[in-house]
Design a protein around this motif. Sequence first.
Motif, PDB file in Angstrom:
ATOM      1  N   TYR A  32       0.888  -1.205   0.003  1.00  0.00           N
ATOM      2  CA  TYR A  32      -0.180   0.064  -0.030  1.00  0.00           C
ATOM      3  C   TYR A  32       0.924   1.300   0.050  1.00  0.00           C
ATOM      4  CZ  TYR A  32       1.027   0.030   4.999  1.00  0.00           C
ATOM      5  OH  TYR A  32       1.435   0.139   6.175  1.00  0.00           O
ATOM      6  N   GLY A  33       0.310   2.465  -0.090  1.00  0.00           N
ATOM      7  CA  GLY A  33       1.124   3.728  -0.483  1.00  0.00           C
ATOM      8  C   GLY A  33       2.064   3.957   0.433  1.00  0.00           C
ATOM      9  N   TYR A  34       1.703   3.762   1.671  1.00  0.00           N
ATOM     10  CA  TYR A  34       2.544   4.685   2.551  1.00  0.00           C
ATOM     11  C   TYR A  34       3.823   3.760   2.732  1.00  0.00           C
ATOM     12  CZ  TYR A  34       4.514   7.430   6.203  1.00  0.00           C
ATOM     13  OH  TYR A  34       5.364   8.105   7.291  1.00  0.00           O
ATOM     14  N   ASP A  48       8.014  12.355  -2.790  1.00  0.00           N
ATOM     15  CA  ASP A  48       7.203  13.019  -2.129  1.00  0.00           C
ATOM     16  C   ASP A  48       5.939  12.242  -2.033  1.00  0.00           C
ATOM     17  OD1 ASP A  48       6.859  15.640  -0.440  1.00  0.00           O
ATOM     18  OD2 ASP A  48       5.386  15.705  -2.130  1.00  0.00           O
ATOM     19  N   ALA A  49       5.143  12.163  -0.823  1.00  0.00           N
ATOM     20  CA  ALA A  49       3.837  11.684  -0.862  1.00  0.00           C
ATOM     21  C   ALA A  49       2.840  12.238  -1.737  1.00  0.00           C
ATOM     22  CB  ALA A  49       3.206  11.823   0.459  1.00  0.00           C
ATOM     23  N   ASN A  50       2.889  13.672  -2.089  1.00  0.00           N
ATOM     24  CA  ASN A  50       2.080  14.527  -3.096  1.00  0.00           C
ATOM     25  C   ASN A  50       2.555  14.040  -4.584  1.00  0.00           C
ATOM     26  OD1 ASN A  50       0.642  15.736  -1.187  1.00  0.00           O
ATOM     27  ND2 ASN A  50       2.003  17.088  -1.156  1.00  0.00           N
ATOM     28  N   TYR A  53       1.151   9.418  -4.292  1.00  0.00           N
ATOM     29  CA  TYR A  53       0.053   8.860  -4.449  1.00  0.00           C
ATOM     30  C   TYR A  53      -0.812   9.329  -5.886  1.00  0.00           C
ATOM     31  CZ  TYR A  53      -0.028   7.492   0.510  1.00  0.00           C
ATOM     32  OH  TYR A  53       0.173   6.912   1.613  1.00  0.00           O
ATOM     33  N   ARG A  57      -2.073   6.281  -8.933  1.00  0.00           N
ATOM     34  CA  ARG A  57      -3.459   6.328  -9.383  1.00  0.00           C
ATOM     35  C   ARG A  57      -3.244   6.318 -10.955  1.00  0.00           C
ATOM     36  NH1 ARG A  57      -5.383  10.240  -5.950  1.00  0.00           N
ATOM     37  NH2 ARG A  57      -4.959  11.580  -7.328  1.00  0.00           N
ATOM     38  N   LYS A  78      -5.613   0.251   0.211  1.00  0.00           N
ATOM     39  CA  LYS A  78      -5.370  -0.210  -1.036  1.00  0.00           C
ATOM     40  C   LYS A  78      -4.106  -0.625  -1.449  1.00  0.00           C
ATOM     41  CE  LYS A  78      -7.158   1.993  -5.412  1.00  0.00           C
ATOM     42  NZ  LYS A  78      -7.626   3.054  -6.140  1.00  0.00           N
ATOM     43  N   TYR A  80      -1.513  -2.359  -4.311  1.00  0.00           N
ATOM     44  CA  TYR A  80      -1.216  -1.934  -5.456  1.00  0.00           C
ATOM     45  C   TYR A  80      -0.378  -3.333  -5.880  1.00  0.00           C
ATOM     46  CZ  TYR A  80      -2.934   2.567  -5.620  1.00  0.00           C
ATOM     47  OH  TYR A  80      -3.774   3.638  -5.490  1.00  0.00           O
TER      48      TYR A  80
END
Lengths: 113, 323
Positions: A32-34, A48-50, A53, A57, A78, A80
């Motif tokens: 997952y993302g984090y 960077d998280a921005n 993420y 997507r 979620k 991936y």
Amino acid sequence: MGTDETTAGHLQELRRGTVVLACLIRLRTPDYGYALLESLNGLGITVDANTLYPLLRRLEKQALLTSEWNTDEARPRKFYRTSTEGERLAEVLTADWHLIDEALRRLTTGDER
Amino acid sequence: MTTLTDRYVWAASRSVPESQRTDLERELRERIGDATDALVETGRAPADAERMALVELGDPAALAASYVDRPLQLIGPRYYLMWWRLLKLLYSVVLPIAVAAVAFAEILSGADVGEVIGSAVGVGFSLAVHLGFWTTLAFAVLERSPGKGADLAWTPDMLPQLPELSRPGRRGELIGSLVFLGIFALVLVWQQFGLPWVGALEAIPLLDPELWSFWIPYFLALIVLEMLFAIAIYAWGWTWWLVVANLVLNVAFVVPALWLFTTGQLINPEALEAMGWPWGDAGDVIVPVFVAVVIGVAVWDVIDGVIKTVRGRGGAMPTLGRT
């Protein structure tokens, strides 16, 4: 100060495409993302998280990643995973990466064929 | 009790379509939760951590827009040049013609100078606002409509001529303009002593001699200005400043000339008598035709300048810019 900003800008540009490749390789095992963010940054692929993420997507929209919601824990996440298409792209990108690396090496040593 | 996270998620998801809302909400909660937990682990108070996580996410509207690929600019680079060229074209052609038409109509209806200027400025202002608004709105909608849209592709045919290359062509124009203006000035002066080639007017001035007090010198001065203008075109080629100058000169000529003509101050009454005017019913036809021709010539002159400027500058006018 200006030089630092210029350097940072060029570094960011140089690394932009490599984040995609790193994600595709790393997500051969679903995550997952984090967790992905942590592991990439731990490896020295700073992202960077921005950036990450929205990138995940986008890759999912392009069918390079597949996703599944894991609702086992209190916080649904979620997960991936790299798709077959994503795997193919990873191979192409890796091959290209080696070509660029080789070309740069030859440029540096002055051995231009 | 609602948390900041709840408020953030609500703010972000209300602007995306219903079908994507649940997904966005879940993704955001995961992301905010994970980021907050990580900050708490570094020793921050939960409330501060949540706030910091949200600050890092940024404006929820921007986040939602990127989620559904909605543009965050009114008109993006794909349409900007098209929008800008169209707007310049409209402002340089439609606006001056409309303002001149309004001013002329006011003069014909016998309005005084203040009324003429007032209504011309008023119409000009509201038309400028309308042209700008509707054009921009159309492009903003186009920007947001799905699909590729009609790309008016740039082609090499739109490239401007180099100034040195277009100059020889302009020399002919310069000579033509100067000769015509010179003859025009001569006729303006000469008619005072009669026009020998018109039988009835051998010794009678065609124009009202009273006009010498102001209007004939005014037109002679205007002819000198037109000559300077022709030289400027030759020297520099068409520019938007010269387009404006051309417009001003045309208006300065046409408006007083037609005003004098339609109010019966232009032609010498003696000359009219000598020619046997009015020629039966012919006057009812000749007067409007003359007015229309004068306006038509002036309008065409202005449009011609605009076309040459756009062509010379390499602006894209797909319909007008190519021969």
